[in-house]
Design an enzyme around this catalytic site. Sequence first.
Site, PDB file in Angstrom:
ATOM      1  N   ARG A  99      11.952  -5.299   4.661  1.00 34.91           N
ATOM      2  CA  ARG A  99      11.621  -3.880   4.421  1.00 34.91           C
ATOM      3  C   ARG A  99      12.567  -2.951   5.200  1.00 34.91           C
ATOM      4  NH1 ARG A  99       5.697  -1.626   5.396  1.00 34.91           N
ATOM      5  NH2 ARG A  99       5.952  -2.614   7.424  1.00 34.91           N
ATOM      6  N   ARG A 149      11.444  -1.186  10.807  1.00 31.88           N
ATOM      7  CA  ARG A 149      10.371  -0.867  11.747  1.00 31.88           C
ATOM      8  C   ARG A 149      10.345  -1.851  12.912  1.00 31.88           C
ATOM      9  NH1 ARG A 149       4.976   0.297   8.279  1.00 31.88           N
ATOM     10  NH2 ARG A 149       4.089  -1.057   9.873  1.00 31.88           N
ATOM     11  N   ARG A 169       0.029  -9.287  13.379  1.00 32.76           N
ATOM     12  CA  ARG A 169      -0.640  -8.277  12.540  1.00 32.76           C
ATOM     13  C   ARG A 169      -1.474  -8.959  11.454  1.00 32.76           C
ATOM     14  NH1 ARG A 169       4.408  -5.160  10.692  1.00 32.76           N
ATOM     15  NH2 ARG A 169       2.994  -3.966   9.372  1.00 32.76           N
ATOM     16  N   ARG A 212      -9.871   0.084   9.297  1.00 32.73           N
ATOM     17  CA  ARG A 212      -9.399  -1.280   9.550  1.00 32.73           C
ATOM     18  C   ARG A 212     -10.442  -2.113  10.277  1.00 32.73           C
ATOM     19  NH1 ARG A 212      -3.579   0.161   9.408  1.00 32.73           N
ATOM     20  NH2 ARG A 212      -2.429  -1.786   9.578  1.00 32.73           N
ATOM     21  N   LYS A 271       0.841  -1.211   0.000  1.00 35.43           N
ATOM     22  CA  LYS A 271       0.000   0.000   0.000  1.00 35.43           C
ATOM     23  C   LYS A 271       0.877   1.262   0.000  1.00 35.43           C
ATOM     24  CE  LYS A 271      -2.045  -1.296   3.856  1.00 35.43           C
ATOM     25  NZ  LYS A 271      -1.397  -2.588   4.165  1.00 35.43           N
TER      26      LYS A 271
HETATM   27  P1  AP5 Z   1       4.850  -1.647   1.804  1.00 33.59           P
HETATM   28  O1  AP5 Z   1       4.470  -0.836   0.622  1.00 33.59           O
HETATM   29  O2  AP5 Z   1       5.686  -0.961   2.851  1.00 33.59           O
HETATM   30  O3  AP5 Z   1       3.569  -2.359   2.450  1.00 33.59           O
HETATM   31  P2  AP5 Z   1       2.287  -1.763   3.200  1.00 33.59           P
HETATM   32  O4  AP5 Z   1       1.102  -2.440   2.608  1.00 33.59           O
HETATM   33  O5  AP5 Z   1       2.320  -0.264   3.168  1.00 33.59           O
HETATM   34  O6  AP5 Z   1       2.552  -2.351   4.648  1.00 33.59           O
HETATM   35  P3  AP5 Z   1       2.468  -1.725   6.117  1.00 33.59           P
HETATM   36  O7  AP5 Z   1       3.289  -2.612   7.005  1.00 33.59           O
HETATM   37  O8  AP5 Z   1       2.824  -0.273   6.129  1.00 33.59           O
HETATM   38  O9  AP5 Z   1       0.988  -1.912   6.421  1.00 33.59           O
HETATM   39  P4  AP5 Z   1       0.318  -2.073   7.775  1.00 33.59           P
HETATM   40  O10 AP5 Z   1      -1.072  -1.938   7.284  1.00 33.59           O
HETATM   41  O11 AP5 Z   1       0.602  -3.234   8.593  1.00 33.59           O
HETATM   42  O12 AP5 Z   1       0.984  -0.939   8.662  1.00 33.59           O
HETATM   43  P5  AP5 Z   1       0.520   0.499   9.127  1.00 33.59           P
HETATM   44  O13 AP5 Z   1       1.689   1.370   9.061  1.00 33.59           O
HETATM   45  O14 AP5 Z   1      -0.729   0.919   8.422  1.00 33.59           O
HETATM   46  O15 AP5 Z   1       5.622  -2.940   1.270  1.00 33.59           O
HETATM   47  C1  AP5 Z   1       6.215  -3.867   2.168  1.00 33.59           C
HETATM   48  C2  AP5 Z   1       7.580  -4.331   1.622  1.00 33.59           C
HETATM   49  O16 AP5 Z   1       7.378  -5.098   0.447  1.00 33.59           O
HETATM   50  C3  AP5 Z   1       8.512  -3.174   1.227  1.00 33.59           C
HETATM   51  O17 AP5 Z   1       9.819  -3.503   1.606  1.00 33.59           O
HETATM   52  C4  AP5 Z   1       8.375  -3.088  -0.294  1.00 33.59           C
HETATM   53  O18 AP5 Z   1       9.574  -2.638  -0.913  1.00 33.59           O
HETATM   54  C5  AP5 Z   1       8.061  -4.527  -0.675  1.00 33.59           C
HETATM   55  N1  AP5 Z   1       7.131  -4.608  -1.799  1.00 33.59           N
HETATM   56  C6  AP5 Z   1       6.053  -3.818  -2.031  1.00 33.59           C
HETATM   57  N2  AP5 Z   1       5.403  -4.197  -3.157  1.00 33.59           N
HETATM   58  C7  AP5 Z   1       6.090  -5.271  -3.629  1.00 33.59           C
HETATM   59  C8  AP5 Z   1       5.912  -6.130  -4.760  1.00 33.59           C
HETATM   60  N3  AP5 Z   1       4.918  -5.947  -5.637  1.00 33.59           N
HETATM   61  N4  AP5 Z   1       6.805  -7.145  -4.929  1.00 33.59           N
HETATM   62  C9  AP5 Z   1       7.814  -7.338  -4.056  1.00 33.59           C
HETATM   63  N5  AP5 Z   1       8.049  -6.547  -2.981  1.00 33.59           N
HETATM   64  C10 AP5 Z   1       7.193  -5.536  -2.767  1.00 33.59           C
HETATM   65  O19 AP5 Z   1       0.090   0.220  10.657  1.00 33.59           O
HETATM   66  C11 AP5 Z   1       1.036  -0.081  11.673  1.00 33.59           C
HETATM   67  C12 AP5 Z   1       0.326  -0.201  13.022  1.00 33.59           C
HETATM   68  O20 AP5 Z   1      -0.332   1.060  13.357  1.00 33.59           O
HETATM   69  C13 AP5 Z   1      -0.826  -1.229  13.092  1.00 33.59           C
HETATM   70  O21 AP5 Z   1      -0.337  -2.525  13.361  1.00 33.59           O
HETATM   71  C14 AP5 Z   1      -1.707  -0.653  14.222  1.00 33.59           C
HETATM   72  O22 AP5 Z   1      -1.148  -0.948  15.486  1.00 33.59           O
HETATM   73  C15 AP5 Z   1      -1.600   0.857  14.009  1.00 33.59           C
HETATM   74  N6  AP5 Z   1      -2.672   1.374  13.145  1.00 33.59           N
HETATM   75  C16 AP5 Z   1      -2.525   1.960  11.914  1.00 33.59           C
HETATM   76  N7  AP5 Z   1      -3.710   2.299  11.391  1.00 33.59           N
HETATM   77  C17 AP5 Z   1      -4.657   1.911  12.288  1.00 33.59           C
HETATM   78  C18 AP5 Z   1      -6.080   1.963  12.292  1.00 33.59           C
HETATM   79  N8  AP5 Z   1      -6.776   2.451  11.258  1.00 33.59           N
HETATM   80  N9  AP5 Z   1      -6.738   1.456  13.372  1.00 33.59           N
HETATM   81  C19 AP5 Z   1      -6.055   0.959  14.420  1.00 33.59           C
HETATM   82  N10 AP5 Z   1      -4.705   0.865  14.472  1.00 33.59           N
HETATM   83  C20 AP5 Z   1      -4.003   1.330  13.418  1.00 33.59           C
END
Ligand code: AP5
Length: 215
Positions: free
Chosen positions: A129, A162, A173, A89, A14
Amino acid sequence: MINMVFLGPPGAGKGTQSEQIIKDFGIVQVSTGDILRKAVKDGSELGKLAKQYMDEGKLVPDDVIIGIVKDRLKEKDCQNGFILDGFPRTIPQAEALDKMLKDDLNISLTHVISLEVDDGKIIERLTGRRTCPQCGRGYHISFDPPEKQEICDECNTQLVQRDDDKEETIKKRLNVYHEQTEQLKDYYRKQSILTTVDGEKTPDEVYKNIKDILS
Ligand code: AP5
């Protein structure tokens, strides 16, 4: 106007895809994860609260996160369109989003895109990552490495991993995603605004599909 929600498990890509979309379409990315990580780094009250949940791979309480998004969407730079990355979420978050868009902003969502990636691939992706703490650019040590090992191509800063990208936390997660977030696909399917995209292709191929949907 693009008012979009990005769904998908952690590590689905994402953030990676959002970087490209905001450049090409001139809209802003609102990442609740990034907002919370900044609060943790700043040591604010929000950050102290959020850290306890994030370190365990759990969701931050709905009322906290809904308040954050409500304030952020009222800011001027969101008026030309936005990507919500990581929000909603849960069903209560999705219902609160519908209400705030309708009642406070008089707009509605135009697209919900769900990136589909298997759990096994997610673990491989997230353990590799790396992110630049200075400019925020994301990398992967195998699939998208920087030119110099562990150094950002853009600003020469040492890359970091991270805290929640440890294998044990990634598994938690993923469980949270399957139990609480995945059902949002049905929620948006019923509103006829959901499109699923194969997130296991290369980043460029995934982006091509997304661009076709948004254009
Ligand atoms: P990347 O693009 O970084 O993936 P992402 O989908 O953005 O993953 P996140 O870990 O950021 O999502 P998340 O939803 O768990 O975390 P968030 O920060 O929202 O890609 C990942 C890796 O793969 C990279 O190294 C990239 O280079 C590689 N890659 C990408 N595309 C590829 C491809 N096509 N092929 C190969 N490699 C590829 O949330 C973190 C925490 O915050 C949560 O756990 C929760 O505690 C809290 N939180 C956030 N939002 C909320 C909410 N709405 N409600 C409650 N708690 C929340």
